[in-house]
Design a protein around this motif. Structure first.
Motif, PDB file in Angstrom:
ATOM      1  N   ALA A   1       0.825  -1.216   0.000  1.00 29.70           N
ATOM      2  CA  ALA A   1       0.000   0.000   0.000  1.00 29.70           C
ATOM      3  C   ALA A   1       0.852   1.257   0.000  1.00 29.70           C
ATOM      4  O   ALA A   1       0.599   2.189  -0.775  1.00 29.70           O
ATOM      5  CB  ALA A   1      -0.927  -0.005   1.217  1.00 29.70           C
ATOM      6  N   ALA A   2       1.866   1.296   0.864  1.00 23.01           N
ATOM      7  CA  ALA A   2       2.705   2.493   0.934  1.00 23.01           C
ATOM      8  C   ALA A   2       3.424   2.739  -0.389  1.00 23.01           C
ATOM      9  O   ALA A   2       3.512   3.882  -0.872  1.00 23.01           O
ATOM     10  CB  ALA A   2       3.721   2.352   2.068  1.00 23.01           C
ATOM     11  N   PHE A  50       1.834   7.047  -6.795  1.00 25.41           N
ATOM     12  CA  PHE A  50       0.852   7.901  -7.457  1.00 25.41           C
ATOM     13  C   PHE A  50       0.662   9.238  -6.744  1.00 25.41           C
ATOM     14  O   PHE A  50      -0.313   9.953  -6.991  1.00 25.41           O
ATOM     15  CB  PHE A  50      -0.487   7.168  -7.577  1.00 25.41           C
ATOM     16  CG  PHE A  50      -0.437   5.982  -8.494  1.00 25.41           C
ATOM     17  CD1 PHE A  50      -0.359   6.155  -9.866  1.00 25.41           C
ATOM     18  CD2 PHE A  50      -0.425   4.690  -7.980  1.00 25.41           C
ATOM     19  CE1 PHE A  50      -0.293   5.058 -10.721  1.00 25.41           C
ATOM     20  CE2 PHE A  50      -0.363   3.595  -8.822  1.00 25.41           C
ATOM     21  CZ  PHE A  50      -0.297   3.769 -10.202  1.00 25.41           C
ATOM     22  N   GLY A  51       1.595   9.558  -5.831  1.00 26.84           N
ATOM     23  CA  GLY A  51       1.586  10.866  -5.188  1.00 26.84           C
ATOM     24  C   GLY A  51       0.509  11.059  -4.141  1.00 26.84           C
ATOM     25  O   GLY A  51       0.185  12.198  -3.792  1.00 26.84           O
ATOM     26  N   GLY A  80       0.642   9.650  -0.990  1.00 29.98           N
ATOM     27  CA  GLY A  80       1.205   9.602   0.355  1.00 29.98           C
ATOM     28  C   GLY A  80       1.000   8.255   1.023  1.00 29.98           C
ATOM     29  O   GLY A  80       0.024   7.544   0.753  1.00 29.98           O
ATOM     30  N   SER A  81       1.909   7.904   1.917  1.00 33.50           N
ATOM     31  CA  SER A  81       1.858   6.602   2.577  1.00 33.50           C
ATOM     32  C   SER A  81       0.724   6.502   3.587  1.00 33.50           C
ATOM     33  O   SER A  81       0.179   5.417   3.815  1.00 33.50           O
ATOM     34  CB  SER A  81       3.191   6.316   3.270  1.00 33.50           C
ATOM     35  OG  SER A  81       3.501   7.333   4.206  1.00 33.50           O
ATOM     36  N   VAL A  82       0.338   7.628   4.201  1.00 31.07           N
ATOM     37  CA  VAL A  82      -0.712   7.580   5.225  1.00 31.07           C
ATOM     38  C   VAL A  82      -2.020   7.066   4.646  1.00 31.07           C
ATOM     39  O   VAL A  82      -2.667   6.165   5.204  1.00 31.07           O
ATOM     40  CB  VAL A  82      -0.909   8.980   5.848  1.00 31.07           C
ATOM     41  CG1 VAL A  82      -2.110   8.966   6.787  1.00 31.07           C
ATOM     42  CG2 VAL A  82       0.335   9.415   6.593  1.00 31.07           C
ATOM     43  N   LEU A  83      -2.427   7.613   3.507  1.00 31.68           N
ATOM     44  CA  LEU A  83      -3.669   7.162   2.868  1.00 31.68           C
ATOM     45  C   LEU A  83      -3.546   5.701   2.445  1.00 31.68           C
ATOM     46  O   LEU A  83      -4.521   4.937   2.524  1.00 31.68           O
ATOM     47  CB  LEU A  83      -3.977   8.046   1.654  1.00 31.68           C
ATOM     48  CG  LEU A  83      -5.329   7.808   0.964  1.00 31.68           C
ATOM     49  CD1 LEU A  83      -6.464   7.987   1.955  1.00 31.68           C
ATOM     50  CD2 LEU A  83      -5.497   8.747  -0.221  1.00 31.68           C
TER      51      LEU A  83
END
Length: 618
Positions: free
Chosen positions: A22-23, A29-30, A32-35
């Motif tokens: 996921a990260a 795709f820009g 961010g890792s949090v999402l």
């Protein structure tokens, strides 16, 4: 058939696989890792694939990621810097929390909640997610910027605010719900909190440094790592016993250790655990979203999400615009438009106390989780809408970021001081690299034949890109002493073989630089003031020889005074200064040395031997 709920190796593999995939995809795709973590958590959680059926078991462990994150943030904040932020913490933070809570409480009452439940719902959503906001600031490299520091200040106040809010729930429960079971009166709760802070303060100030010196001498690398984790988790545990936030305990421990000689070692030891556990935290938040609640009460969830997020973003923007520009207000509203981790604590406590029913608690929790998941998207939208209020290095003509620089000398900061310093180097064809953060100055320097790269010398990644590890000498010519101290600290820790020549702001700054072990320091006005004074003496009728001898005497006295101050502190050697009140103290003789030469033990011993030989000869 009885279903086991314990976590096994298969669960660990599934969690790590989800985090890695996921990260990587979301950052590609820009987004961010949090999402990515939140989306992965939703996918493998009980509401979807069901690979993990009890997200609470993961969340209890993953919360330590937030704890360690706040510890690392604390390491970057010296006590003096934290004290300088007190107005932002207790002023800006209080205004934002109260305004947000007022608007959100009104919306909750309009939706049909009784006033005491609406107050809890409003204050819960008013507290932003420290983990998400700090992670996004770090990914954007904005946590040290002025705007980022204001956001950090507000988050610190929100961490402190959870204590009176939990006390408020207990008070309301005694009248409108089922009283919260606690044997401690309010005065005892406050006393425990103060005691916890005092214990962490005393340990961090007087115990931890000797503790790590002992570990460094007799323990190995793994022992140092264990010691680092012990300090972080111990401070968090002490705060938790006192009824305060565990993250606040870790932050306070970090601040107290920010001036320790072991701070870089601590940061390196804790960082891998922080990254893994923080990813797990976001994953567990995604797993906690109950899709059945969203489907069953979709109108209330989506309506509450839109109303709460809009109201909070409006309040945050209004507070920001009291002193800051539109662009910063827009970004702060996007960053802090969500509910946070403390909302779950507050809502679960209110539910247990009978102030909420189960359906209300579930809907509010779903609203908070969805608002957290939307934070990266809000920030992306804010970036598109923000005006170009400041000249960006990426858009400015003739401005390039520092990247793969490899020269003999690296100059950090290119104001008037560095511009003069560069001339003798360039006259001898010495290869130099120059970095600065002032875009307009970089462009102006280009008009005079200088190639200056954009870069923040107080960041380790920029130092690497600027060739600090291969440079023979680094000249620190910035005009802010805090920035200079940070650069010296980084270079000494990461590139110990590189020589440091540093522009000192004043005498106190010069003493700190000598104690830090720089090769050479020079107060920015010292030599020019001596030349100025020499010309005044000549104009008053003294001969050139007399003027030069007088200036050398002033230089000698100043250097002796600096040596005394290194031992006795800033007040040492005051009698060596000439004032307009005459003194009969005999002047001691010290062999002249150049201003700025760092005093060390060998040099001091050599001076004493010279003096003894001269006395014996006399």
């Amino acid at each position: 058939m009885h279903e086991t709920t314990s976590m096994g190796l298969g669960h660990a593999v599934a969690l790590l696989a989800a985090m890695v995939v996921a990260a990587t995809l979301f950052r590609r795709f820009g987004l961010g890792s949090v999402l990515g973590y939140l989306a992965a958590g939703l996918l493998i959680g009980p509401s979807a694939l069901g690979l993990v059926r009890e997200p609470e078991s993961v969340l209890h462990v993953a919360e330590f990621g937030v704890v360690m994150f706040l510890f690392i943030i604390g390491l970057e904040m010296r006590p003096a810097r934290l004290w300088s932020m007190r107005r932002e913490i207790f002023g800006l933070g209080a205004v934002q929390v109260l305004l947000c809570a007022l608007l959100l409480t009104g919306l909750a009452m309009a939706a049909g909640l009784v006033w005491y439940a609406a107050v809890i719902a409003g204050f819960g959503f008013a507290l932003s997610s420290t983990a998400i906001v700090m992670q996004l600031l770090q990914e954007r490299n904005e946590n040290a910027d002025p705007g980022g520091q204001r956001v950090v200040s507000i988050l610190l106040f929100e961490d402190l605010a959870i204590v009176p809010l939990l006390a408020l729930v207990a008070v309301l429960a005694g009248t409108y719900g089922s009283a919260v079971e606690t044997g401690n009166p309010i005065w005892m709760t406050v006393g425990l909190a103060i005691g916890a802070v005092a214990v962490v303060y005393v340990a961090g100030r007087w115990v931890v440094n000797p503790f790590f010196r002992l570990l460094a001498r007799y323990g190995g690398r793994e022992i140092m790592t264990m010691g680092a984790l012990f300090v972080v988790l111990g401070a968090a545990y002490a705060m938790n016993l006192g009824g305060l936030s565990m993250a606040m305990g870790a932050f306070l421990a970090g601040v107290l250790l920010s001036e320790s000689t072991f701070r870089h070692q601590l940061e390196a030891d804790v960082e891998p655990f922080r990254g893994l556990l923080l990813g797990l935290f976001f994953l567990s938040v995604g797993m906690s979203l109950d899709l059945r609640v969203v489907v069953a009460d979709w109108a209330w969830v989506l309506g509450g999400l839109a109303a709460f997020m809009s109201a909070k973003m409006l309040a945050v923007y209004v507070v920001a615009r009291l002193k800051q520009k539109h662009g910063e207000g827009l970004l702060r509203a996007a960053l802090m438009g969500e509910g946070g981790e403390f909302a779950f604590v507050l809502y679960s406590t209110a539910f247990a106390a009978g102030l909420f029913d189960a359906r209300t608690a579930a809907i509010l929790s779903a609203v908070v989780i969805l608002s957290m998941a939307l934070t990266p998207l809000r920030v992306m939208l804010a970036d598109r809408l923000r005006p170009n209020e400041d000249l960006s290095p990426d858009d400015a003509e003739g401005v390039d970021r520092a990247k793969n620089l490899r020269e003999r000398v690296l100059i950090i900061g290119f104001g008037r001081f560095a511009q003069v310093v560069s001339q003798p180097l360039l006259a001898r064809d010495v290869d130099v690299s120059i970095i600065d953060m002032d875009v307009e100055m970089i462009q102006a320097a280009g008009n005079f034949g200088f190639k200056v790269f954009y870069g923040d010398g107080s960041r380790l990644d920029v130092l690497h890109a600027s060739g600090a590890e291969t440079a023979e000498t680094i000249l620190v010519c910035v005009d802010k002493q805090e920035t200079a101290d940070r650069i010296v600290e980084l270079v000494k820790a990461e590139f110990p073989l590189t020589k440091l020549f540093v522009r000192a702001y004043d005498r106190g700054h010069a003493i700190r630089l000598v104690q830090a072990g720089v090769e050479y320091q020079l107060r920015e006005t010292f030599e020019s003031a001596l030349v100025f004074g020499e010309q005044v003496l000549i104009d008053l009728g003294f001969s050139g020889q007399e003027a030069r001898e007088t200036i050398e005497d002033v230089r000698r006295r100043d250097e002796e005074r600096l040596g005394i101050q290194l031992v006795e502190g800033i007040q040492g050697g005051r009698s060596l200064m000439r004032g307009n009140i005459r003194t009969t103290r005999p002047e001691p003789y010290v062999k002249p040395r150049r201003e700025g030469t760092a005093l060390n033990e060998e040099a001091a011993e050599a001076l004493e031997e010279d003096e003894e030989r001269e006395k014996a000869g006399a």
